[in-house]
Design an enzyme around this catalytic site. Sequence first.
Site, mmCIF file in Angstrom:
data_model
loop_
_atom_site.group_PDB
_atom_site.id
_atom_site.type_symbol
_atom_site.label_atom_id
_atom_site.label_comp_id
_atom_site.label_asym_id
_atom_site.label_seq_id
_atom_site.Cartn_x
_atom_site.Cartn_y
_atom_site.Cartn_z
ATOM 1 N N SER A 48 0.844 -1.206 0.000
ATOM 2 C CA SER A 48 0.000 0.000 0.000
ATOM 3 C C SER A 48 0.871 1.243 0.000
ATOM 4 O O SER A 48 2.079 1.178 0.210
ATOM 5 C CB SER A 48 -0.883 0.002 1.245
ATOM 6 O OG SER A 48 -0.077 0.258 2.385
ATOM 7 N N LYS A 49 0.203 2.359 -0.204
ATOM 8 C CA LYS A 49 0.905 3.637 -0.192
ATOM 9 C C LYS A 49 1.573 3.851 1.166
ATOM 10 O O LYS A 49 2.662 4.398 1.251
ATOM 11 C CB LYS A 49 -0.106 4.744 -0.484
ATOM 12 C CG LYS A 49 0.472 6.125 -0.290
ATOM 13 C CD LYS A 49 -0.425 7.176 -0.894
ATOM 14 C CE LYS A 49 -0.343 8.508 -0.157
ATOM 15 N NZ LYS A 49 0.991 8.910 0.241
ATOM 16 N N ARG A 50 0.885 3.388 2.214
ATOM 17 C CA ARG A 50 1.450 3.566 3.558
ATOM 18 C C ARG A 50 2.794 2.842 3.722
ATOM 19 O O ARG A 50 3.674 3.322 4.416
ATOM 20 C CB ARG A 50 0.462 3.108 4.626
ATOM 21 C CG ARG A 50 -0.006 4.288 5.481
ATOM 22 C CD ARG A 50 -1.097 3.901 6.427
ATOM 23 N NE ARG A 50 -2.250 3.366 5.701
ATOM 24 C CZ ARG A 50 -2.937 2.301 6.085
ATOM 25 N NH1 ARG A 50 -2.591 1.627 7.165
ATOM 26 N NH2 ARG A 50 -3.977 1.879 5.384
ATOM 27 N N ASP A 107 5.361 5.083 2.334
ATOM 28 C CA ASP A 107 5.648 6.210 3.237
ATOM 29 C C ASP A 107 6.488 5.737 4.417
ATOM 30 O O ASP A 107 7.451 6.379 4.818
ATOM 31 C CB ASP A 107 4.337 6.817 3.767
ATOM 32 C CG ASP A 107 3.524 7.443 2.640
ATOM 33 O OD1 ASP A 107 4.107 7.691 1.566
ATOM 34 O OD2 ASP A 107 2.315 7.681 2.831
#
Length: 507
Positions: free
Chosen positions: A261-263, A266
Amino acid sequence: MNQKIRVRFAPSPTGPLHIGGVRTALYNYLFAKQQGGDFILRIEDTDSQRFVTGAEEYIQETFDWLGLSFDESPRKGGKFGPYRQSERKEIYRHHVDELLDKGAAYIAFDTPEELEAKRNEIPNFQYDASTRKTMRNSLTLSADEVKSLIENHTQYVVRIKIEPDIPITVNDLIRGEVVINSSVLDDKVIYKSADELPTYHLANVVDDHLMEISHVIRGEEWLPSAPLHVWLYKSFGWENTMPQFAHLPLLLKPEGNGKLSKRDGDRLGFPVFPLEWRDPKTGEISSGYRESGYLPAAVINFLALLGWNPGTEQEIFSLDELVRAFSFDRCSKSGAKFDFEKAKWFNHKYIHATRDEELTAMFMPILKEKGIEANPEYVCKVVALVKDRVNFVKELWEQSSYFFVAPEHYDEKTVKKRWKAETPDQMRELIRLIENMEDFSAENQERIIMKWIEDNRYHTGNVMNAFRLALVGEGKGPHIFDITVLLGKEETLRRLRKAIERISVSE
Ligand code: GLU
């Protein structure tokens, strides 16, 4: 089968394209090109609620950057257009009517509140053969009632009518034959009067049929929809031209537990999008592979190996080689762990393999940003010397700034270790030695300087590292005489004099 191979990449423009979507598109491309087929871009924008401005342009720009071109697309057109689903409304309406006429679908008037009440009343409520008789739809209401409700602009949906207890077979090129019983499916909504638009399922199947798609290659997350799609094909009577399915394995978190995921990006500091994306609502910026300094060929190579393997040890593949080598047999069923270190490794390899002139062209704007007006020929020589040391073009600056600006500071640790009480005198001797050199080639410098060190029984490491410190400002860099040749005799002397002046001897 002598049908022409036609595949499509069918993203929904709901935000930036995830890197997993890029991999899906890549596998479609590889297969199409290998088979002499067509690679089509279709924009699935029927969900107006989730539409995001700029997302379609972002998708197109991604493939421009990667150099994967579509044979047919909204931009390019083609004989099966339009390629944006929002422009195909009438086509879908016509097909929905066809299913209604055949009795393969029906109209339902249940309001969201009524559906909610049902869900509360019946645990695991599903709108299907076992419950549809208790609902407000064209199967339970009279034809007149239905007509008058529609005439009074009552909102309705159209649902596909799934007959119970029928085996549905999905033939998947990666997963083999998957058979499910139709009773597990619900009567999915295929059209909504509210926006006069079909849902994903209907539009997807109708377009795949009309666009003569031979293979549906998409992410594993669409596998659960496949039986419904097969059912829709049958309902239309299109079973003989049904495409072959291939559901690609998920891209997993680096730890392997769950979908990337994008998380994760990050959290671990890597991009999950091909290009940088600025959220049009929040203004939030998400990093992209392009802006992070990845070369398109490295991204392609890296993605190709996430879910497919050549069955050999080979890791570096050009796009043409991938086209030749790709096969569904070697696609894995289980998810592929996203290994970001490997992505960097690929970029390093591709930087190394890129011609110095090309890297120079990429490096020049970075130099300009730093306020440096350098001669491209000089930059090219610098690039050749340091490109081995970088994973990204932008790191070229860290590795080569001293070729463009003389050091202002000298690394303390190196000073402590290498700049001894005797160093300034030795450097003065070195200056004289260099001043007298007529031939400033690397070989000649090396010969003369090494002899001087030997004759005086100096400590080679200390002298050469002090010399390096004066030129570079620290203990790193390529072979020292490669540096001096590029800097030239005058600049070398200037830096030596400056170092003697600036560096104080450590005790
Ligand atoms: N529009 C779907 C998506 O966004 C397409 C799925 C498919 O390829 O059938 O992924």
